[in-house]
Design an enzyme around this catalytic site. Sequence first.
Site, short mmCIF file in Angstrom:
data_model
loop_
_atom_site.label_atom_id
_atom_site.label_comp_id
_atom_site.label_asym_id
_atom_site.label_seq_id
_atom_site.Cartn_x
_atom_site.Cartn_y
_atom_site.Cartn_z
CE LYS A 73 36.89 35.87 43.33
NZ LYS A 73 35.91 36.29 43.89
CB SER A 94 32.78 34.58 42.13
OG SER A 94 32.87 35.24 42.87
CB SER A 137 32.13 37.45 45.54
OG SER A 137 31.26 36.91 44.24
#
Length: 582
Positions: free
Chosen positions: A60, A134, A158
């Site tokens: 990420k 996210s 997330s």
Amino acid sequence: MTTAREAVETCYEHIHTAEHPEVWITLRDRELSLALAESIDVRVRDGAQLPLAGTTVAVKDNIDVAGLSTTAGAPGVRHTPTVSAETVRLLEEAGAIVVGKTNMDQFATGLVGTRTPYGTPASASDPTLVAGGSSSGSALAVALGLVDVALGTDTAGSGRVPAAFNHLVGVKPTLGMLSSAGVYPASPSYDTVSVFARTLHTASTAMQIMTAGAGSRPWERHARLSMSRGRVGTVDEATLELVDAHWRTAYLSTVEALAAAGIETVEVDTAPLLAAAKLLYEGALLAERAYAFGDVLAELGPEADPTVASIVLPARKFAAVDLVRDQQRLVAARATASGALSGLDALLLPTAPGHPSIEEVRADPVGANSRNGMFTNFVNLLDLSALAVPAAGSTPRRPAGVMLVGRAHDDLVLADIAARATLVDAPAPAQLWGAPYRELMVMGAHRSGQPLNHQLVDTGSRLLGTVRTAPTYRMARLGTTPPKPAVWKTGDGGASIVGELWALTPDGLADFLGKLAAPMALTPVTLEDGREVLGFTCEPGALDGAEDITAHGDWVAYLRASHPSDSPDSGPAVPVEDRLRL
């Protein structure tokens, strides 16, 4: 055996043919990745032990990877670190190859995956549905088969909601279990790195490697390594009325799967936990996000995602008394959570109440996002562990997810429950994620299926496998109730004695010792591989008149041959080789 170079070549072929550029913010140059792979292959040929050799990883874009830019989903904060985040460094040192940085909700604020200027990721199962955020790109990179494992972060869910929307395993570790060094913060008190994988074994392998680093807190003394109570809490019918039909059916099927595995389920009032979840975005705790990136967000101006800006920028105006008020509400909520978990191994909840479409989120960006976090937002606020897994009946084409929630550092208990209920595969027994433990060899009444085995199970201990002593021991049957063997080291005429090896936390070992009855005691025992572990001996004089049964070499085999009524099923044996597999 596939080489690292072959694995990387396959990875880039899949990335090219998949045609999903919205998964990535930065993709590492293919030739550079191949060069890294070749260096790993050379080290393996030279004898290096690299348990993740050839494993491909996506990260990420709020987690630093040396040489690749970090944006946190906002081009205006782009920087290129020279040092990887601690979690990434550990994976790379074990032979993993990071191929790129993934798309995300800007500043990790969202559970939808649409709050990004880098393209809107859709669910792997349906292009009209959100991927979840996210950590949207990380989840998709795994779900589309582009990489083996991906790192996300999880503050409000997330690391779990995208797993549920894409038929994946999502590990949300206890806060502080993994290092936060090199991670762009969202809400520093409640952030953690998370893991996505298609199997629990793969996710567990990554956790095993990353927990070799220094986290920010020691393990809780009450932590357990396996399920010990045999009881899981479930949501009540009123709560299930909030869940969409497909996800409700999947949840109830999962409850049935737990029951079929012999796990008792009891309804729990989760309303106070769901109420506490609202504190994350509807109160002064939002000041954590304003502190972490509010000033940067304000400077971005039109580059900032408007929904993220509308949520976070007003939080700079909260007064200190507002923050203290909500922190005290959290104190009360944590006490409530402790009471809800009393007598339980975990809670089972839907990971989300349903799977919204991209259009639904665009029409109501705040409301749809809030609904996604209905069951996840409270977990980090209340310092709990969580594991997201596909629900019973979930498929990659029509996913639905459930979430197991437990006390801090009960992460391995959650994995054990999910595996027992066959929701996921079982990780290797020796993958203990940095837990402190002592090994104990048991040879008689404490073995699986034997009458005192519950004393080990009750401490949350974990069976590591079957082992043998060095061929220097003898065994006799004691005249105790229940029957037990005595095993002792001898100078000659010895044999190799079969037993089981268990892992106990220090507190678990202390609890176990408190139940140990005379004439038994613990002593170092030498295994056939030369290692010394704790094992049983007995008090002097206990052997007077005892029957020597060394020739059997195995207490359970002796009972089956000579005393069938004393020999319950010992259950499936776990090969000791599994202790060493990562």
